[in-house]
Design a protein around this motif. Structure first.
Motif, mmCIF file in Angstrom:
data_model
loop_
_atom_site.group_PDB
_atom_site.id
_atom_site.type_symbol
_atom_site.label_atom_id
_atom_site.label_comp_id
_atom_site.label_asym_id
_atom_site.label_seq_id
_atom_site.Cartn_x
_atom_site.Cartn_y
_atom_site.Cartn_z
ATOM 1 N N ILE A 191 -42.785 48.054 -25.447
ATOM 2 C CA ILE A 191 -42.906 46.970 -24.461
ATOM 3 C C ILE A 191 -41.729 46.005 -24.617
ATOM 4 O O ILE A 191 -41.099 45.604 -23.641
ATOM 5 C CB ILE A 191 -44.232 46.199 -24.650
ATOM 6 N N ARG A 192 -41.417 45.621 -25.887
ATOM 7 C CA ARG A 192 -40.356 44.638 -26.119
ATOM 8 C C ARG A 192 -38.979 45.188 -25.734
ATOM 9 O O ARG A 192 -38.200 44.528 -25.069
ATOM 10 C CB ARG A 192 -40.324 44.218 -27.607
ATOM 11 N N ASN A 193 -38.700 46.392 -26.174
ATOM 12 C CA ASN A 193 -37.367 46.933 -25.915
ATOM 13 C C ASN A 193 -37.366 48.438 -26.140
ATOM 14 O O ASN A 193 -37.217 48.917 -27.263
ATOM 15 C CB ASN A 193 -36.350 46.252 -26.845
ATOM 16 N N PRO A 194 -37.529 49.220 -25.088
ATOM 17 C CA PRO A 194 -37.672 50.669 -25.228
ATOM 18 C C PRO A 194 -36.468 51.334 -25.911
ATOM 19 O O PRO A 194 -36.639 52.247 -26.731
ATOM 20 C CB PRO A 194 -37.827 51.167 -23.788
ATOM 21 N N LYS A 195 -35.256 50.861 -25.592
ATOM 22 C CA LYS A 195 -34.073 51.517 -26.164
ATOM 23 C C LYS A 195 -33.991 51.277 -27.664
ATOM 24 O O LYS A 195 -33.680 52.186 -28.439
ATOM 25 C CB LYS A 195 -32.814 50.991 -25.477
ATOM 26 N N MET A 196 -34.263 50.027 -28.070
ATOM 27 C CA MET A 196 -34.225 49.706 -29.492
ATOM 28 C C MET A 196 -35.304 50.488 -30.228
ATOM 29 O O MET A 196 -35.083 50.996 -31.324
ATOM 30 C CB MET A 196 -34.436 48.199 -29.670
ATOM 31 N N ALA A 197 -36.492 50.602 -29.581
ATOM 32 C CA ALA A 197 -37.584 51.348 -30.204
ATOM 33 C C ALA A 197 -37.160 52.800 -30.420
ATOM 34 O O ALA A 197 -37.396 53.384 -31.484
ATOM 35 C CB ALA A 197 -38.819 51.280 -29.315
ATOM 36 N N ALA A 198 -36.504 53.378 -29.420
ATOM 37 C CA ALA A 198 -36.048 54.762 -29.553
ATOM 38 C C ALA A 198 -35.022 54.876 -30.671
ATOM 39 O O ALA A 198 -35.038 55.833 -31.458
ATOM 40 C CB ALA A 198 -35.443 55.238 -28.231
ATOM 41 N N ALA A 199 -34.156 53.881 -30.761
ATOM 42 C CA ALA A 199 -33.131 53.903 -31.802
ATOM 43 C C ALA A 199 -33.748 53.825 -33.177
ATOM 44 O O ALA A 199 -33.196 54.334 -34.154
ATOM 45 C CB ALA A 199 -32.158 52.736 -31.578
ATOM 46 N N CYS A 200 -34.925 53.193 -33.272
ATOM 47 C CA CYS A 200 -35.600 53.077 -34.560
ATOM 48 C C CYS A 200 -36.397 54.336 -34.897
ATOM 49 O O CYS A 200 -37.152 54.363 -35.869
ATOM 50 C CB CYS A 200 -36.532 51.871 -34.573
ATOM 51 N N GLY A 201 -36.329 55.345 -34.076
ATOM 52 C CA GLY A 201 -36.978 56.607 -34.393
ATOM 53 C C GLY A 201 -38.348 56.782 -33.768
ATOM 54 O O GLY A 201 -39.085 57.698 -34.113
ATOM 55 N N ILE A 202 -38.718 55.914 -32.834
ATOM 56 C CA ILE A 202 -40.007 56.093 -32.165
ATOM 57 C C ILE A 202 -39.843 57.139 -31.059
ATOM 58 O O ILE A 202 -38.881 57.085 -30.287
ATOM 59 C CB ILE A 202 -40.489 54.758 -31.562
ATOM 60 N N ASN A 203 -40.777 58.072 -31.022
ATOM 61 C CA ASN A 203 -40.743 59.090 -29.969
ATOM 62 C C ASN A 203 -41.288 58.475 -28.681
ATOM 63 O O ASN A 203 -42.489 58.534 -28.393
ATOM 64 C CB ASN A 203 -41.575 60.297 -30.403
ATOM 65 N N VAL A 204 -40.397 57.862 -27.896
ATOM 66 C CA VAL A 204 -40.821 57.075 -26.738
ATOM 67 C C VAL A 204 -41.565 57.947 -25.717
ATOM 68 O O VAL A 204 -42.598 57.550 -25.174
ATOM 69 C CB VAL A 204 -39.611 56.377 -26.078
ATOM 70 N N ALA A 205 -41.069 59.146 -25.481
ATOM 71 C CA ALA A 205 -41.696 60.019 -24.479
ATOM 72 C C ALA A 205 -43.151 60.318 -24.850
ATOM 73 O O ALA A 205 -44.048 60.243 -24.002
ATOM 74 C CB ALA A 205 -40.908 61.320 -24.353
#
Lengths: 297, 423
Positions: A181-195
């Motif tokens: 919610i806060r920042n999808p790109k940063m979350a992805a960069a941190c290794g979260i599987n956004v999809a």
């Protein structure tokens, strides 16, 4: 007085019931899900069908409706929504199309009516669900007659809001959702599987719509068009509460419900609805990001 | 607004084709010509097959088609087969207007059967008045209309309320009315007539409240009814709101034996939708109920169920009118010297028919229909038990709310006498 307060609360809880799933999908994923009302409708039809084919009552229908609509949500996410992340207006159009498809699927009995096969409980006609005897009628608290079925709706809504809060704030997945919610790109960069998280979030939001549908079937007619008008009310709550804020949705649903209840009691329902819309407009003018906007980074 | 180039080109092309064909008569001037032209007589059937109103309107469409197929099976009209051109109004007045224009201008039908709501009737009215065509409208409605291009075969307020209100006061012994309805013209006009009749019968009305059409949040309203001190509720609530209303009514602990709902719209179709247990003991006033115990009606219900291939299908007032009005039309065409809208209209005046609800007759002045008012109490099986009825059909008075009486008609063959209207 107590009765008016209670009616306001029940209106608010119905608003929240519809808005909860929307709040999650719109807040977390930036998807305007116009098919949300149709998922509510599917939930209501699951109640009808499980009554006819399984002899199940409304309590049993709740988990079934959750599973069915969550799976349907997962399917919609995989086939359509997944390809449209970050394109807000495109999601609106695409999910609106899905809404029409779902409506027609129910109306045409999953296209089986072309072959002369009829599924009892589907089709263009009106369906109804009988409410178990313990949920009918009233009980008395402090001299006020309280409607059992509405109490049940308030209870279910409270439980769902609590469960959603637990998942969002007390589990690892919830933390990942909040990060997206806060920042999808940063979350992805941190290794979260956004999809994967997005798919799960969409499925959960859809499941909540299904439960809302079970609740709706107890006091509304069940028919293919029933979901269309609900999306508006849902977005009213979400936008006023602040995108991505669970607390905001809960409070704005409560506030709008009580305003509706009190104005309707003092004057009439038509004016009450106008006042509710007026309040929402006023709040959006004063606080464009809603009552409880998240601070952007 | 001007004529767009596209319409111009299209019209010019159509006119060219038209002129090339040797300017055929727009209307079939006599039956022999028609027989020569293929032995068919075209009519329009215009109901919503999609959208929110399709649930009810589909049944009206089916009833109309059933009447047409029955007439065709029995040899047609004057030896001609009726060929129905069905269009979909899509629950949208604007679409209704477009489809009516299409039927009248392009298909050149001499008559259209259609509409369930007043909104859709008002939307098509200009089309029929401007072209001097003919429209058959089957639904009970608020009256307050006098068009020489429409034949009205549903009940008007005096045919639903003139027996109902006095009966509520005298037989049920209820005097304090709470009037509730959906917020548009029909319920408001019904309330107007009700108030006159309530005061005449020695009762009083203590409230007059409305909710948006399609609204399903009845909490506040039912709470208000509960606290109002009324002893009977007069409901003009329309559509799927009816279901939410009756359900909330029971769920807030109100019962029909103490505080009955007396309704003007709640029919078999709404009762089936809400579940009969929510309506048991409440009342409705209509000229037709599925439960009318005559052989003619029983056969009608059976034929309808066979026609739509649904052994549980219900029949209701507007559906029955949709059915018998086609037969009235057929009789008019047989009597008319030529198959034109004006000739059919002149011939339909005074036509009589034995409909499933009983004997009906078109009033020669206002083109409305003589119908027999009935009151039914809803039973656990979803059927209305008829507990009171007029002995014979009563005169339709579309302007009863404005003081129209049997001996002082406002709407006559010459048109509406506006001097009598005090608004």
């Amino acid at each position: 007085m107590l009765e008016v307060l209670f009616i306001g609360l029940s209106v608010g809880s119905i608003l929240l019931l519809v808005a909860l799933g929307l709040a999650i999908t719109y807040g977390a994923m930036g998807v305007i899900n116009m098919a949300h009302g149709e998922l509510v409708m599917i939930g209501a039809y699951v109640t009808v069908l499980s009554g006819i084919w399984l002899g199940a009552n409304i309590f049993v229908a709740i988990p079934i409706a959750f599973i069915v609509t969550a799976l349907l949500g997962l399917l919609i996410e995989h086939v359509v929504v997944r390809r449209l992340y970050g394109r807000l207006l495109d999601t609106l159009l695409a999910t609106w199309g899905i809404a029409i498809l779902i409506q027609q699927a129910v109306r045409l009995e999953l296209a089986l009516s072309f072959f002369g096969i009829h599924i009892q409980g589907l089709g263009p006609g009106l369906q109804n669900v009988s409410v178990p005897a313990i949920l009918q009628g009233t009980f008395v608290i402090g001299g006020a007659e309280i409607n059992r079925y509405r109490t049940f709706i308030i209870f279910v809504t409270a439980v769902l809001a609590f469960v959603t809060w637990l998942i969002m704030y007390r589990t690892a997945i919830g933390m990942q959702v909040r990060a997206i919610i806060r920042n999808p790109k940063m979350a992805a960069a941190c290794g979260i599987n956004v999809a994967r998280i997005n798919a799960l979030t969409f499925a959960f939001g859809s499941g909540l719509a299904g439960i809302a549908g079970v609740m709706m079937s107890g006091f509304k007619t069940v028919f293919p068009d029933m979901g269309t008008s609900m999306v508006v009310d849902g977005f009213l709550v979400v936008v006023m509460g602040g995108v991505g804020s669970l607390l905001g949705s809960v409070l704005s649903a409560g506030i709008l419900g009580e305003i509706n209840g009190f104005v309707a009691a003092a004057t009439n329902d038509i004016l009450a609805r106008a006042v509710v819309f007026g309040v929402v407009i006023l709040i959006i003018i004063l606080k464009p990001k809603g009552l409880f906007a998240l601070k952007g980074r | 607004m001007g004529i767009s180039r596209r319409t111009l080109v299209k019209n010019a092309a159509a006119f060219g084709a038209f002129a090339g064909a040797g300017l055929p008569h727009i209307w079939i001037k006599n039956a022999d010509l028609a027989r020569a032209a293929g032995g068919e007589i075209k009519v329009g059937v215009l109901f919503s097959l999609t959208g929110g109103l399709s649930i009810v309107e589909k049944s009206l469409h089916d009833a109309t088609m059933m009447a047409i197929s029955e007439i065709n099976a029995a040899g047609g009209v004057k030896g001609m087969k009726i060929s129905a051109i069905a269009e979909d109004g899509a629950s949208d007045p604007k679409t209704y207007n477009e489809k009516a224009s299409k039927l009248v201008i392009q298909d050149r039908v001499p008559t259209v059967f259609g509409s369930y709501t007043s909104a859709s009737r008002k939307a098509v009215l200009p089309v029929f008045e401007k072209r001097n065509n003919l429209y058959f409208y089957p639904t009970y409605y608020e009256g307050f209309e006098c068009s020489k291009n429409v034949v009205y075969t549903g009940a008007v307020p005096n045919q639903q309320l003139s027996n109902f209100i006095p009966w509520i006061v005298k037989t049920l012994g209820k005097k304090k009315f709470f009037i509730v309805g959906s917020n548009y013209i029909y319920p408001r006009e019904m309330a107007k007539v009700s108030k006159i009749l309530i005061e005449k019968s020695g009762g009083e009305w203590i409230a007059d409240e409305y909710l948006e059409l399609g609204h399903s949040e009845w909490g506040s309203m039912v709470n208000k009814i509960k606290g109002s001190g009324c002893d009977v509720v007069l409901s003009n609530v329309v559509g799927d709101s009816v279901v939410a209303f009756y359900r909330e009514y029971k769920n807030q602990g109100l019962t029909h034996d103490k505080l009955p709902i007396c309704a003007t719209v709640t029919s078999e179709i709404e009762i089936a939708a809400m579940g009969p247990e929510y309506a048991v003991g409440s009342y409705t006033s209509f000229p037709y109920f599925q439960a009318i115990d005559t052989d003619r009606n029983k056969a009608f219900v059976e034929r309808y169920r066979a026609f739509v291939k649904d052994p549980k299908a219900v029949t209701h007032h507007a559906l029955e009118s949709s059915y018998f009005q086609v037969f009235l039309w057929k009789q008019a065409v047989e009597k008319a010297t030529e198959v034109t809208p004006v000739a059919i209209r002149e011939a339909v005046k005074g036509q009589e028919f034995d409909a499933p609800n009983g004997h009906v007759k078109i009033d020669p002045d206002n083109l409305h229909t003589y119908l027999t008012p009935r009151i039914a109490q809803w039973q656990a099986n979803g059927q209305g038990k008829i507990i009171d009825a007029y002995k014979e059909p009563t005169i339709p008075l579309p302007y009863v709310a404005y003081g129209e009486t049997e001996s002082n008609l406002f709407c006559t063959g010459k048109g509406l006498d506006t001097a009598k209207l005090k608004i």
